[in-house]
Design an enzyme around this catalytic site. Structure first.
Site, PDB file in Angstrom:
ATOM      1  N   CYS A   2       0.859  -1.185   0.000  1.00  0.00           N
ATOM      2  CA  CYS A   2       0.000   0.000   0.000  1.00  0.00           C
ATOM      3  C   CYS A   2       0.895   1.234   0.000  1.00  0.00           C
ATOM      4  O   CYS A   2       2.013   1.202   0.487  1.00  0.00           O
ATOM      5  CB  CYS A   2      -0.932   0.097   1.195  1.00  0.00           C
ATOM      6  SG  CYS A   2      -2.040  -1.289   1.397  1.00  0.00           S
ATOM      7  N   ARG A  27       3.749  -0.388  -4.935  1.00  0.00           N
ATOM      8  CA  ARG A  27       3.531  -0.932  -3.587  1.00  0.00           C
ATOM      9  C   ARG A  27       2.163  -1.587  -3.437  1.00  0.00           C
ATOM     10  O   ARG A  27       1.839  -2.145  -2.391  1.00  0.00           O
ATOM     11  CB  ARG A  27       3.678   0.180  -2.559  1.00  0.00           C
ATOM     12  CG  ARG A  27       5.081   0.756  -2.508  1.00  0.00           C
ATOM     13  CD  ARG A  27       5.150   1.815  -1.459  1.00  0.00           C
ATOM     14  NE  ARG A  27       4.935   1.244  -0.141  1.00  0.00           N
ATOM     15  CZ  ARG A  27       5.887   1.038   0.748  1.00  0.00           C
ATOM     16  NH1 ARG A  27       7.118   1.352   0.461  1.00  0.00           N
ATOM     17  NH2 ARG A  27       5.611   0.527   1.915  1.00  0.00           N
ATOM     18  N   TRP A  73      -3.031  -2.490  -1.453  1.00  0.00           N
ATOM     19  CA  TRP A  73      -2.814  -3.924  -1.662  1.00  0.00           C
ATOM     20  C   TRP A  73      -3.642  -4.592  -0.577  1.00  0.00           C
ATOM     21  O   TRP A  73      -3.345  -4.475   0.608  1.00  0.00           O
ATOM     22  CB  TRP A  73      -1.336  -4.252  -1.506  1.00  0.00           C
ATOM     23  CG  TRP A  73      -1.012  -5.695  -1.810  1.00  0.00           C
ATOM     24  CD1 TRP A  73      -0.755  -6.237  -3.032  1.00  0.00           C
ATOM     25  CD2 TRP A  73      -0.895  -6.768  -0.861  1.00  0.00           C
ATOM     26  NE1 TRP A  73      -0.500  -7.581  -2.911  1.00  0.00           N
ATOM     27  CE2 TRP A  73      -0.578  -7.935  -1.588  1.00  0.00           C
ATOM     28  CE3 TRP A  73      -1.046  -6.858   0.515  1.00  0.00           C
ATOM     29  CZ2 TRP A  73      -0.402  -9.164  -0.989  1.00  0.00           C
ATOM     30  CZ3 TRP A  73      -0.867  -8.096   1.122  1.00  0.00           C
ATOM     31  CH2 TRP A  73      -0.545  -9.236   0.374  1.00  0.00           C
ATOM     32  N   ASN A  99      -1.700   2.190   6.025  1.00  0.00           N
ATOM     33  CA  ASN A  99      -0.921   1.021   5.604  1.00  0.00           C
ATOM     34  C   ASN A  99      -0.701   0.155   6.822  1.00  0.00           C
ATOM     35  O   ASN A  99      -0.419   0.691   7.895  1.00  0.00           O
ATOM     36  CB  ASN A  99       0.470   1.431   5.094  1.00  0.00           C
ATOM     37  CG  ASN A  99       0.404   2.117   3.761  1.00  0.00           C
ATOM     38  OD1 ASN A  99      -0.637   2.187   3.136  1.00  0.00           O
ATOM     39  ND2 ASN A  99       1.538   2.648   3.321  1.00  0.00           N
ATOM     40  N   GLY A 100      -0.755  -1.140   6.675  1.00  0.00           N
ATOM     41  CA  GLY A 100      -0.528  -2.030   7.812  1.00  0.00           C
ATOM     42  C   GLY A 100      -1.784  -2.812   8.146  1.00  0.00           C
ATOM     43  O   GLY A 100      -2.718  -2.870   7.345  1.00  0.00           O
ATOM     44  N   GLU A 484      15.797 -18.631  -8.156  1.00  0.00           N
ATOM     45  CA  GLU A 484      15.492 -17.248  -8.522  1.00  0.00           C
ATOM     46  C   GLU A 484      14.880 -17.173  -9.930  1.00  0.00           C
ATOM     47  O   GLU A 484      13.928 -16.428 -10.167  1.00  0.00           O
ATOM     48  CB  GLU A 484      16.784 -16.409  -8.418  1.00  0.00           C
ATOM     49  CG  GLU A 484      16.682 -14.956  -8.833  1.00  0.00           C
ATOM     50  CD  GLU A 484      15.657 -14.133  -8.037  1.00  0.00           C
ATOM     51  OE1 GLU A 484      15.110 -14.625  -7.060  1.00  0.00           O
ATOM     52  OE2 GLU A 484      15.384 -12.989  -8.461  1.00  0.00           O
ATOM     53  N   LYS A 488      11.181 -15.671 -10.726  1.00  0.00           N
ATOM     54  CA  LYS A 488      10.937 -14.577 -11.684  1.00  0.00           C
ATOM     55  C   LYS A 488       9.829 -14.963 -12.658  1.00  0.00           C
ATOM     56  O   LYS A 488       8.946 -14.164 -12.966  1.00  0.00           O
ATOM     57  CB  LYS A 488      12.211 -14.233 -12.483  1.00  0.00           C
ATOM     58  CG  LYS A 488      13.320 -13.525 -11.746  1.00  0.00           C
ATOM     59  CD  LYS A 488      13.028 -12.096 -11.366  1.00  0.00           C
ATOM     60  CE  LYS A 488      12.336 -11.990 -10.055  1.00  0.00           C
ATOM     61  NZ  LYS A 488      13.106 -11.977  -8.845  1.00  0.00           N
ATOM     62  N   GLU A 491       6.340 -15.084 -10.910  1.00  0.00           N
ATOM     63  CA  GLU A 491       5.838 -13.768 -10.496  1.00  0.00           C
ATOM     64  C   GLU A 491       5.225 -12.981 -11.638  1.00  0.00           C
ATOM     65  O   GLU A 491       4.191 -12.358 -11.474  1.00  0.00           O
ATOM     66  CB  GLU A 491       7.002 -12.908  -9.983  1.00  0.00           C
ATOM     67  CG  GLU A 491       7.403 -13.143  -8.586  1.00  0.00           C
ATOM     68  CD  GLU A 491       8.429 -12.108  -8.162  1.00  0.00           C
ATOM     69  OE1 GLU A 491       8.134 -11.335  -7.264  1.00  0.00           O
ATOM     70  OE2 GLU A 491       9.535 -12.078  -8.728  1.00  0.00           O
ATOM     71  N   HIS A 507      15.039 -37.720  -7.017  1.00  0.00           N
ATOM     72  CA  HIS A 507      14.299 -38.057  -5.792  1.00  0.00           C
ATOM     73  C   HIS A 507      12.830 -37.674  -5.889  1.00  0.00           C
ATOM     74  O   HIS A 507      12.151 -37.584  -4.880  1.00  0.00           O
ATOM     75  CB  HIS A 507      14.964 -37.375  -4.590  1.00  0.00           C
ATOM     76  CG  HIS A 507      16.371 -37.810  -4.384  1.00  0.00           C
ATOM     77  ND1 HIS A 507      16.710 -39.048  -3.901  1.00  0.00           N
ATOM     78  CD2 HIS A 507      17.544 -37.180  -4.660  1.00  0.00           C
ATOM     79  CE1 HIS A 507      18.022 -39.171  -3.861  1.00  0.00           C
ATOM     80  NE2 HIS A 507      18.552 -38.046  -4.322  1.00  0.00           N
ATOM     81  N   LYS A 606       5.388  -4.484  -4.115  1.00  0.00           N
ATOM     82  CA  LYS A 606       6.847  -4.444  -4.071  1.00  0.00           C
ATOM     83  C   LYS A 606       7.420  -4.750  -2.694  1.00  0.00           C
ATOM     84  O   LYS A 606       8.294  -5.586  -2.553  1.00  0.00           O
ATOM     85  CB  LYS A 606       7.319  -3.065  -4.542  1.00  0.00           C
ATOM     86  CG  LYS A 606       8.828  -2.900  -4.584  1.00  0.00           C
ATOM     87  CD  LYS A 606       9.440  -3.772  -5.644  1.00  0.00           C
ATOM     88  CE  LYS A 606      10.958  -3.704  -5.645  1.00  0.00           C
ATOM     89  NZ  LYS A 606      11.536  -4.821  -6.409  1.00  0.00           N
TER      90      LYS A 606
HETATM   91  O1  M6R Z   1      12.469  -5.805   0.028  1.00  0.00           O
HETATM   92  P1  M6R Z   1      12.860  -7.218   0.300  1.00  0.00           P
HETATM   93  O2  M6R Z   1      14.128  -7.588  -0.354  1.00  0.00           O
HETATM   94  O3  M6R Z   1      12.914  -7.519   1.774  1.00  0.00           O
HETATM   95  O4  M6R Z   1      11.719  -8.083  -0.313  1.00  0.00           O
HETATM   96  C1  M6R Z   1      11.700  -9.476  -0.193  1.00  0.00           C
HETATM   97  C2  M6R Z   1      10.706 -10.104  -1.132  1.00  0.00           C
HETATM   98  O5  M6R Z   1       9.425  -9.644  -0.856  1.00  0.00           O
HETATM   99  C3  M6R Z   1      11.047  -9.827  -2.589  1.00  0.00           C
HETATM  100  O6  M6R Z   1      12.327 -10.235  -2.919  1.00  0.00           O
HETATM  101  C4  M6R Z   1      10.037 -10.516  -3.518  1.00  0.00           C
HETATM  102  O7  M6R Z   1      10.181 -11.890  -3.435  1.00  0.00           O
HETATM  103  C5  M6R Z   1      10.214 -10.017  -4.951  1.00  0.00           C
HETATM  104  N1  M6R Z   1       8.944  -9.768  -5.537  1.00  0.00           N
HETATM  105  C6  M6R Z   1      10.966 -10.956  -5.799  1.00  0.00           C
HETATM  106  O8  M6R Z   1      11.036 -10.563  -7.117  1.00  0.00           O
END
Ligand code: M6R
Length: 611
Positions: A2, A27, A73, A99-100, A484, A488, A491, A507, A606
């Site tokens: 948010c 955000r 969000w 926010n929160g 990773e 990607k 996401e 396995h 984000k």
């Molecule tokens: O700001 P941060 O690095 O603490 O965030 C951690 C994760 O939320 C962040 O890496 C998330 O997994 C991303 N969307 C990955 O692309």
């Protein structure tokens, strides 16, 4: 998670809020809204992105020199017009953005319900608005005091901003666990949950800490604790500039950020990798080397992509500095009996420096006496401020929700830390140190080589755009890269993908392989090359479609693969820095082909500032 923006001054608040919300949209983007005061209070709320709010604002011709806005969000209550912020009490005299999460909202809601309050939606924020209203209407306290008293009754986290129709001279803000800053202009002030909406207007900011609130007028701002103790706050100078938070000709922030990596990795090493002297100098760790070197273990805590960087860090610390490392999901660590104590060191990694779980892990470790170090990107973020010492990644603002340049910068810092500690502990030889310094120094140019020609990656992306599943396999330093790469793809393209250590295949996951399954094999580490060839043979025998990310010396894997994306050779332990780049691009091109919203993928935000 948010975004909040607010303005009080002499300009058109609606325009500043809209622009600010667009900058904050990374955000959260389920719904948006704002309240602007100009004699009356106009409150606009709409499901969807900020562009919908913009249309509504233009249509209704909303103007004023005081206002607050929000991009959401969703946590409590589905994304719709009613649940969008701002929220108001029954008398619609004031508007609140939040926010929160108000964790005791259910108890408060029931209590307020018994007192006759009716709620239009399902959010915890609306409950807070009614609580403030109840206190203000039923007791003899002014509005600011009513806000303060209400906050003493809530449990959970908040960053809030409030405006009142009959007090058009102030914005009230408060923070507990959700970031908020005040931007200081000339006869005008800004409020925001991060610096991006403010940077265009001022570089001077004050960060609110937990349990602090402020009353901001056109004449100035007064900060106090929630217990009403006045505070004098330090004014900070923002280091970022406007260019860094714009797309600069790229269609998406994510692509811009992928292409920035030669520069961001170089920036991260600047003044730290002293090539002429074969030395690493990390000013942020001065004075803590001894404790780090003698730690019983280093616990790396992080989430998402930062956790993947932490896994690479584990391999690097063990190999180069002989320091035992455990890597923890921060969200798991915080609720476990982890037996951490003063003999341990915690290293938290976070791009945003605001991730709630990582922050909670940090606080838990500190409480139990461990020294806490941080690797953060956002300067002045909560995590950066709460660690005992640390290193900034200096990657510049990362706006794309899918993290890219933050990962390579985090791994660069981890490599430098491991090298530095290896030398400090005298376990890293002169020869290997010299080799690694040379190799690390080459990384920006090697990444540039990959980015110079992306045709092969685009071709593979075209062929596999509609694959429903993907497997990513890596060994050793590139197992985290496999994770990773899969993250990607998931996401931003919504394709199901899994990352595995290549040898784990047999396995279980090998059962998934048939002639339709794309298997991305990261074959960039020499010392596990023979083993990797066997794993690739196993995939081939089951007709999996092999896409190899292969360094020049790994031609055996290349021969087995249907497609080979070649990356430059580099020392094994630094290979994640180059191997990850084609995977970022592959997911990007696939997502674009699938017409996905690359920078704002569904359901994501984000920085995750709620549990
Ligand atoms: O700001 P941060 O690095 O603490 O965030 C951690 C994760 O939320 C962040 O890496 C998330 O997994 C991303 N969307 C990955 O692309």
């Amino acid at each position: 998670m948010c975004g909040i923006v607010g303005y009080i001054g002499h300009r058109d608040a609606a325009e500043i809020i809209l622009k600010g919300l667009q900058r904050l949209e990374y955000r959260g983007y389920d719904s948006a809204g704002m309240a602007v005061i100009n004699g009356q209070m106009d409150v606009l709320k709409v499901k969807g992105k900020v562009k919908e709010l913009l249309k509504m604002t233009r249509k209704k011709k909303v103007h004023g020199s005081l206002g607050i806005g929000h991009t959401r969000w969703a946590t409590h209550g589905e994304p719709n017009d009613v649940n969008a912020h701002p929220h108001m009490g029954a008398y619609r005299k004031f508007a609140l953005v939040h926010n929160g999460i108000i964790e005791n909202y259910d108890v408060l809601r029931q209590d307020l319900g018994q007192k006759g309050h009716h709620f239009a939606g399902d959010t915890d924020t609306e409950v807070l608005a009614h609580l403030i209203e109840e206190i203000h209407e039923m007791s003899d306290v002014d509005f600011t005091e009513a806000v303060r008293l209400a906050l003493t009754q809530v449990e959970g986290t908040y960053g809030i901003a409030i405006v009142h129709k009959y007090h058009p001279d102030r914005i009230i803000v408060a923070r507990k666990g959700s970031p908020l800053l005040i931007g200081i202009g000339d006869g005008e002030y800004f409020v925001a949950s991060d610096a991006s909406p403010v940077i265009e207007f001022t570089k001077k900011v004050v960060y609110l800490e937990d349990d602090e609130m402020a009353v901001i007028s056109r004449e100035g701002y007064e900060v106090s604790t929630l217990k009403n103790v006045p505070l004098t706050k330090e004014v900070h100078e923002l280091a970022m500039n406007l260019e860094q938070i714009e797309k600069g000709g790229f269609p998406h922030f994510m692509l811009k950020e992928i292409f920035e990596q030669p520069d961001t990795i170089a920036d991260c090493m600047r003044g730290r990798l002293i090539v002429d002297e074969n030395r690493i100098q990390l000013g942020g760790l001065t004075g803590v080397e001894k404790r780090l070197a003698s730690a019983r273990r280093v616990i790396i805590a992080a989430c998402g992509t930062s956790w993947h960087a932490g896994l690479v860090g584990e391999y690097l610390f063990e190999y180069l500095a002989h320091i035992p490392v455990e890597v923890e999901y921060a969200s798991e660590f915080r609720y476990r009996e982890t037996l951490i104590n003063e003999q341990d060191v915690m290293l938290v990694i976070s791009q945003s420096g605001e991730t709630a779980d990582t922050l909670a892990a940090l606080r838990q470790a500190r409480k139990r006496g461990a020294m806490v170090l941080g690797i953060c990107n956002v300067v002045g973020s909560t995590i950066a401020r709460e660690t005992d010492a640390g290193v900034y990644t200096h990657a510049g603002p990362e706006i794309g929700v899918a993290s890219t340049k933050a990962f390579t910068a985090q791994v660069t810092v981890l490599a430098m830390m491991a090298m530095m500690m290896g030398r400090y502990k005298k376990v890293l030889s002169d020869e290997l140190m010299a080799e690694l310094v040379r190799e690390l120094n080459r990384v920006p140019s090697l990444v540039k080589m990959i980015l110079r020609d992306t045709k092969k990656i685009e071709e593979v992306a075209r062929l596999f755009t509609y694959a429903p599943n993907f497997l990513y396999l890596g060994r050793s330093y590139n197992f985290p890269v496999a994770l990773e790469g899969a993250l990607k793809l998931k996401e931003i393209s919504y394709i199901h993908a899994e990352g595995y250590p290549a040898a784990e295949m047999k396995h279980g996951p090998i059962a998934l392989i048939d002639e339709h399954m794309p298997v991305v094999v990261i074959a960039a580490t020499d010392h596990t090359n023979d083993k990797m060839i066997s794993n690739v043979e196993e995939v081939k025998a089951r007709k999996g479609r092999i896409i190899a990310i292969s360094s020049n010396g790994q031609s055996e894997v290349g021969k087995l693969a249907e497609f080979t994306i070649t990356i430059p050779e580099i020392h094994d332990c630094l290979s994640p820095l180059v191997a990850v780049v084609p995977l970022q691009l592959l997911s990007y091109y696939i997502a674009v082909n699938r017409k996905c919203d690359v920078d704002q993928p569904r359901n994501l935000a984000k920085s995750v500032t709620v549990e």
